[in-house]
Scaffold this active site. Sequence first.
Site, mmCIF file in Angstrom:
data_model
loop_
_atom_site.group_PDB
_atom_site.id
_atom_site.type_symbol
_atom_site.label_atom_id
_atom_site.label_comp_id
_atom_site.label_asym_id
_atom_site.label_seq_id
_atom_site.Cartn_x
_atom_site.Cartn_y
_atom_site.Cartn_z
ATOM 1 N N SER A 1 35.190 22.526 -11.579
ATOM 2 C CA SER A 1 35.336 20.396 -11.843
ATOM 3 C C SER A 1 34.506 20.187 -12.828
ATOM 4 C CB SER A 1 34.429 20.058 -10.494
ATOM 5 O OG SER A 1 33.765 20.660 -10.010
ATOM 6 N N GLY A 2 34.424 21.506 -14.575
ATOM 7 C CA GLY A 2 34.075 20.592 -15.244
ATOM 8 C C GLY A 2 35.136 20.071 -15.980
ATOM 9 N N LYS B 1 32.932 25.501 -6.626
ATOM 10 C CA LYS B 1 31.783 26.533 -6.116
ATOM 11 C C LYS B 1 30.559 26.530 -5.470
ATOM 12 C CE LYS B 1 30.402 30.234 -9.936
ATOM 13 N NZ LYS B 1 30.815 31.591 -9.940
ATOM 14 N N THR C 1 29.996 22.198 -18.608
ATOM 15 C CA THR C 1 29.828 20.311 -19.181
ATOM 16 C C THR C 1 28.783 19.931 -19.124
ATOM 17 O OG1 THR C 1 32.034 20.638 -18.675
ATOM 18 C CG2 THR C 1 31.178 18.156 -19.544
ATOM 19 N N GLU D 1 27.622 20.022 -37.279
ATOM 20 C CA GLU D 1 27.169 21.161 -36.902
ATOM 21 C C GLU D 1 26.736 22.336 -37.349
ATOM 22 O OE1 GLU D 1 26.976 21.871 -32.735
ATOM 23 O OE2 GLU D 1 26.563 19.442 -32.107
ATOM 24 N N ASP E 1 35.175 33.988 -13.146
ATOM 25 C CA ASP E 1 35.781 34.240 -12.104
ATOM 26 C C ASP E 1 37.621 33.590 -12.220
ATOM 27 O OD1 ASP E 1 33.129 33.845 -11.203
ATOM 28 O OD2 ASP E 1 33.675 32.460 -9.074
ATOM 29 N N HIS F 1 24.820 32.254 -29.190
ATOM 30 C CA HIS F 1 24.616 31.087 -29.548
ATOM 31 C C HIS F 1 22.656 31.688 -30.814
ATOM 32 C CE1 HIS F 1 22.291 27.350 -30.622
ATOM 33 N NE2 HIS F 1 23.857 26.611 -30.162
ATOM 34 N N ARG G 1 27.924 30.708 -36.095
ATOM 35 C CA ARG G 1 26.553 30.704 -35.285
ATOM 36 C C ARG G 1 26.466 32.618 -35.186
ATOM 37 N NH1 ARG G 1 28.601 27.166 -30.145
ATOM 38 N NH2 ARG G 1 27.555 25.115 -30.968
ATOM 39 N N HIS H 1 27.306 32.827 -25.243
ATOM 40 C CA HIS H 1 27.301 31.591 -25.228
ATOM 41 C C HIS H 1 28.389 30.737 -24.931
ATOM 42 C CE1 HIS H 1 25.901 27.147 -25.844
ATOM 43 N NE2 HIS H 1 27.007 27.023 -26.905
ATOM 44 N N GLU I 1 37.124 26.765 -20.859
ATOM 45 C CA GLU I 1 37.157 28.010 -21.561
ATOM 46 C C GLU I 1 37.745 29.333 -20.839
ATOM 47 O OE1 GLU I 1 32.714 27.789 -22.024
ATOM 48 O OE2 GLU I 1 32.836 29.638 -22.378
ATOM 49 N N ARG J 1 34.463 29.913 -32.770
ATOM 50 C CA ARG J 1 34.751 28.515 -32.262
ATOM 51 C C ARG J 1 34.020 27.650 -32.981
ATOM 52 N NH1 ARG J 1 31.729 25.299 -28.482
ATOM 53 N NH2 ARG J 1 30.375 26.746 -28.347
ATOM 54 N N SER K 1 34.393 22.843 -27.531
ATOM 55 C CA SER K 1 35.103 23.252 -26.639
ATOM 56 C C SER K 1 35.467 22.081 -25.472
ATOM 57 C CB SER K 1 34.653 24.519 -25.819
ATOM 58 O OG SER K 1 32.659 24.326 -26.088
HETATM 59 C C1 FAD Z 1 23.928 25.066 -22.758
HETATM 60 C C2 FAD Z 1 25.187 24.602 -23.306
HETATM 61 C C3 FAD Z 1 25.437 23.904 -24.639
HETATM 62 C C4 FAD Z 1 26.440 23.741 -24.930
HETATM 63 N N1 FAD Z 1 27.258 22.521 -25.943
HETATM 64 C C5 FAD Z 1 28.151 22.153 -26.019
HETATM 65 C C6 FAD Z 1 28.326 21.254 -26.642
HETATM 66 O O1 FAD Z 1 27.460 20.469 -27.576
HETATM 67 N N2 FAD Z 1 29.203 21.104 -27.245
HETATM 68 C C7 FAD Z 1 30.611 21.816 -26.962
HETATM 69 O O2 FAD Z 1 31.553 21.119 -27.163
HETATM 70 N N3 FAD Z 1 30.297 22.785 -25.933
HETATM 71 C C8 FAD Z 1 28.880 22.873 -25.571
HETATM 72 N N4 FAD Z 1 29.225 24.047 -24.486
HETATM 73 C C9 FAD Z 1 30.344 25.089 -24.286
HETATM 74 C C10 FAD Z 1 30.582 23.700 -22.820
HETATM 75 O O3 FAD Z 1 29.880 22.831 -22.559
HETATM 76 C C11 FAD Z 1 31.839 24.939 -21.709
HETATM 77 O O4 FAD Z 1 32.742 25.084 -23.326
HETATM 78 C C12 FAD Z 1 32.835 23.787 -21.579
HETATM 79 O O5 FAD Z 1 32.235 22.297 -21.089
HETATM 80 C C13 FAD Z 1 33.321 24.631 -20.398
HETATM 81 O O6 FAD Z 1 34.419 22.725 -19.463
HETATM 82 P P1 FAD Z 1 35.427 23.906 -18.292
HETATM 83 O O7 FAD Z 1 35.965 22.389 -17.988
HETATM 84 O O8 FAD Z 1 36.245 25.105 -19.144
HETATM 85 O O9 FAD Z 1 33.850 24.655 -17.417
HETATM 86 P P2 FAD Z 1 32.844 24.440 -17.059
HETATM 87 O O10 FAD Z 1 32.412 23.271 -17.223
HETATM 88 O O11 FAD Z 1 31.915 25.706 -16.903
HETATM 89 O O12 FAD Z 1 33.063 24.064 -15.433
HETATM 90 C C14 FAD Z 1 33.635 25.420 -14.505
HETATM 91 C C15 FAD Z 1 33.914 24.950 -13.053
HETATM 92 O O13 FAD Z 1 34.171 25.733 -12.462
HETATM 93 C C16 FAD Z 1 34.546 25.867 -11.016
HETATM 94 N N5 FAD Z 1 34.110 27.375 -11.160
HETATM 95 C C17 FAD Z 1 33.930 28.800 -11.788
HETATM 96 N N6 FAD Z 1 34.397 28.981 -10.471
HETATM 97 C C18 FAD Z 1 35.427 29.065 -10.209
HETATM 98 C C19 FAD Z 1 35.382 29.920 -8.306
HETATM 99 N N7 FAD Z 1 35.429 30.956 -8.312
HETATM 100 N N8 FAD Z 1 35.797 28.418 -7.395
HETATM 101 C C20 FAD Z 1 35.571 27.503 -7.002
HETATM 102 N N9 FAD Z 1 34.820 26.771 -8.467
HETATM 103 C C21 FAD Z 1 34.829 28.078 -9.756
HETATM 104 C C22 FAD Z 1 32.581 26.137 -11.397
HETATM 105 O O14 FAD Z 1 31.762 25.377 -10.514
HETATM 106 C C23 FAD Z 1 32.456 24.523 -13.047
HETATM 107 O O15 FAD Z 1 32.634 23.820 -11.609
HETATM 108 C C24 FAD Z 1 27.558 24.139 -23.938
HETATM 109 C C25 FAD Z 1 27.319 25.209 -23.347
HETATM 110 C C26 FAD Z 1 26.390 25.386 -22.535
HETATM 111 C C27 FAD Z 1 26.535 26.532 -21.292
#
Ligand code: FAD
Length: 513
Positions: A12-13, A34, A42, A113, A207, A228, A274, A334, A358, A369, A374
Amino acid sequence: MDLRGDFVIIGSGIAGLRAAIALAAAGDVVILTKAGPAESNTGYAQGGIAAAVGPDDSPELHADDTMKAGDGLCDPDAVRLLVTDGPRYVRELLEWGAAFDRDAAGQSALGREGAHSVRRVLHAHDATGREIARVLWQRVAPSPRIRVLGDALATNVLMRDGACVGAAFVDAAGVAGRVEARATLLATGGAGQVFRETTNPAIATGDGLAIAFRAGARVSDLEFVQFHPTVMQVAAAPRFLLSEALRGEGARLVNEAGEPFMQRYEPAGDLASRDLVSRAMVREAERTGAPVYLSLAHLDPAFVGDRFPTIADACRQAGVDLARDRIPVSPAAHYVMGGVETDADGRTSLPGLFAAGEVACTGVHGANRLASNSLLEGLVFGARAAAAMIGPPVSPTLRASRVEDVPAPNAGASLPDADSVRDLMWRRVGLVRSREGLHDAVRSLTSWWGAVHAAAPDASADRGFHRVSSIVTAGLLIARAALRREESRGGHFRADFPGRDDLHWKLHVADRL
Ligand SMILES: Cc1cc2nc3c(=O)[nH]c(=O)nc-3n(C[C@H](O)[C@H](O)[C@H](O)COP(=O)(O)OP(=O)(O)OC[C@H]3O[C@@H](n4cnc5c(N)ncnc54)[C@H](O)[C@@H]3O)c2cc1C
């Protein structure tokens, strides 16, 4: 608990939520997540989301910067989709109520950036991810067609006749459940927790990567991990990311004597990409025998406090003043550029299984990247994957030039504890790699993978076991890929092969069980 839906989303990102909004128009959606529903990478994203919306910008310029950062390995078609569709999806967020910062003329204020040639990053102060998630949840939560199961850890995908037909999970009480659906989306985010030093929260254990690989999907480009440069290192305080947007607004890296040093290593100075900044920091720390620091002391303290309230607050809690003190920093894992290989619509090599965000390897990031791409990728490709999940089945056209079959492991040593694996990954598969260290890592990880495999991850309800299982599997895939690639490119640096070698390595390699 056995459920049925038209679509199941794991995670749920930004990618999972954007996909859910689109899928709810076509059927019933189940989201498995999870931890608490709001917990994701996110939610921690600080700097912002890149999109070519400024008067001096264009999708072509954004594509150019993205391809340069990707160091020769971006998929140009995927990049074109990202940068041309990106502005539309970002405007949609604004229409849905995203409170991004505005300039005096009422236009979106754009941050700068590293490796961006113009100001291009929309932001909500320094908590952009939280704001985007708020807006997406506002549309997901009231939908009668979306059911969200929090604390539901997906353990594997359900396969029937070679196709994915849903997912299995364990709930908070340790009870196993299944959701059958016609299409399944992996949106599980990153794998930073595979390394001892990371900016990622506890959920980011790779995962989705492990689940897809075990099911037989192709995973590719996993040697490319972004480290990072600026993670706060104050004794006894939690590690905290100091966003690149700080350097975009003028913050400088300085050595023990207070001298800015980046220009000595890189022409682009503090705003080089980076990987270059991270390695320059390591070299400067080795040269001086002392830590390196981030300093904002030459900037207006009122501006610093107003532009970066969340970071200033985290610094205060660690006992340092963001505007005045020099803050000790060092690199940490990162972002993982590689992942489950997909086409431009999120299709993986397994029918019925899609990936976005991601966890996916769409090809937009290549070997490295570009900052703030992202969140954009999650948004654009989350929506594209949803459209493909709704549509008729189509065979994907995948990108890997070479596919290697990984043999199933023999039962190995006893199960490791997660921290030993993370420590090994940091020491041997981190910022600076070499054949000897990688061999050592692959040997240990292969043996641990045997132990994990023998313990049958699909059948276990033990969350601690699943954490180790994912870390070992994702770690092994990253280490294998890093050992194989005998050159340096993007986020992958080999001390024994320090140059880029287009003749032999301008290609993508995928692994498959
Ligand atoms: C501190 C930090 C700062 C960042 N800053 C930036 C920024 O400024 N700009 C930018 O573009 N990117 C940034 N990033 C990177 C960016 O945040 C991520 O790449 C992006 O949010 C990923 O989104 P997503 O939806 O793929 O996954 P996520 O947002 O990580 O969501 C993954 C989801 O999957 C769930 N999940 C995982 N495994 C399981 C499982 N086995 N069963 C059920 N649920 C599960 C998690 O609980 C979560 O809800 C940053 C990252 C970090 C850590």
